[in-house]
Design an enzyme around this catalytic site. Sequence first.
Site, PDB file in Angstrom:
ATOM      1  N   GLY A 237      12.310  37.151  -7.507  1.00  0.00           N
ATOM      2  CA  GLY A 237      12.201  38.570  -7.146  1.00  0.00           C
ATOM      3  C   GLY A 237      10.797  39.137  -7.216  1.00  0.00           C
ATOM      4  O   GLY A 237      10.590  40.314  -6.939  1.00  0.00           O
TER       5      GLY A 237
ATOM      6  N   ALA B 232      12.598  30.862  -4.905  1.00  0.00           N
ATOM      7  CA  ALA B 232      12.090  31.977  -5.718  1.00  0.00           C
ATOM      8  C   ALA B 232      10.619  32.264  -5.467  1.00  0.00           C
ATOM      9  O   ALA B 232       9.803  31.356  -5.343  1.00  0.00           O
ATOM     10  CB  ALA B 232      12.288  31.746  -7.211  1.00  0.00           C
ATOM     11  N   GLY B 233      10.314  33.546  -5.381  1.00  0.00           N
ATOM     12  CA  GLY B 233       8.933  33.998  -5.311  1.00  0.00           C
ATOM     13  C   GLY B 233       8.434  34.342  -3.920  1.00  0.00           C
ATOM     14  O   GLY B 233       7.425  35.018  -3.782  1.00  0.00           O
TER      15      GLY B 233
ATOM     16  N   LYS C  44      24.058  25.285  -7.275  1.00  0.00           N
ATOM     17  CA  LYS C  44      22.674  25.640  -7.564  1.00  0.00           C
ATOM     18  C   LYS C  44      22.610  25.886  -9.064  1.00  0.00           C
ATOM     19  O   LYS C  44      23.143  26.878  -9.562  1.00  0.00           O
ATOM     20  CB  LYS C  44      22.237  26.886  -6.790  1.00  0.00           C
TER      21      LYS C  44
ATOM     22  N   ALA D 296      16.110  35.142  -1.158  1.00  0.00           N
ATOM     23  CA  ALA D 296      17.065  36.245  -1.365  1.00  0.00           C
ATOM     24  C   ALA D 296      16.319  37.571  -1.256  1.00  0.00           C
ATOM     25  O   ALA D 296      16.289  38.188  -0.189  1.00  0.00           O
ATOM     26  CB  ALA D 296      17.772  36.111  -2.708  1.00  0.00           C
ATOM     27  N   SER D 297      15.674  37.980  -2.347  1.00  0.00           N
ATOM     28  CA  SER D 297      15.079  39.319  -2.427  1.00  0.00           C
ATOM     29  C   SER D 297      14.167  39.657  -1.254  1.00  0.00           C
ATOM     30  O   SER D 297      14.198  40.782  -0.754  1.00  0.00           O
ATOM     31  CB  SER D 297      14.268  39.455  -3.720  1.00  0.00           C
TER      32      SER D 297
END
Lengths: 66, 247
Positions: free
Chosen positions: B149, B175-176, B88, B197-198
């Site tokens: 995040g 992301a986001g 990645k 992730a987050s």
Amino acid sequence: MKLTINGQTQDRSGTCSVATLVAEIIAAQRGVAVAVNGTVVPRSAWGRVDLADGDRIEVLTAAQGG
Amino acid sequence: MFLPENGLILGTGGANSLAALEEAVVASETTLVTVALRRVDAAGPGLLPMLDRLGVRVLPNTAGCYTSGDAVKTAQMAREAFETDLIKLEVIGDERTLLPDGVELLKAAEILVADGFTVLPYTSDDPILARRLADAGCAAVMPAGSPIGSGLGISNPHHIELIVQGVDVPVVLDAGIGTASDAALAMELGCDAVLIASAITRSDDPAAMAAAMRHAVTAGRLARAAGRIPRRFHALASTQDDGIAEW
């Protein structure tokens, strides 16, 4: 000889291969990579590559991260 | 195919503990999780053995790199450490937005593709840059829905659609994502997978959120395949007028 290992300087006497150094730092072998002076040293060469005075060594492994 | 069948890639950043992360990995039913590469003294033990035990594949990232040179070196270290060609590719432009530096990203992608890597670049939602990355030989493109995040979801769904239309490689929304509906939307827009992730690891209950995301990805994918109705400006009755009673 003076080595810089992950940013910390260390004085050592005698010869030291990459393999010896890694074994001192971390028990696991899988998931570990080593660079000497910015160049990746393949695992298969760890036993053959001796460290020299002034070498900068990075020993990296898996950390949590997205 | 390197993408998980269920369309959910889990990012391991942000978890409070390895135990919480493990529960999230299990609940996500993913087969692919990201890891970063850090100095051994800072990395903490146990992550890789846990992932190996669960039988998931590792997708190493180049998080924290700001130049193509740093990212290429990190990728080469990752290949050595994890015995995988998957990477990645992240080349960040600044700390405040963590948005990709397109120029450095493309440069790093070209070098890594030539070096035999399966390159999955974290890119912006710019359809032209995504196409350039695909043309450079990247195996997928991973546009940001919004900053890493931030949980702001997909700020420009039209651009994500344009990317889906514009490249022949898989598109992974990266992301986001803040909650399940964002993940469903990504799939409805035609993405092949999402990377989260987050939104999972920093939620109150990561395992429960991982399950929610898994269901959302499935729902979005099914809806996309089923074909949504077109949007209209006025109502269209779903009940016929024929046979209506007269009073």
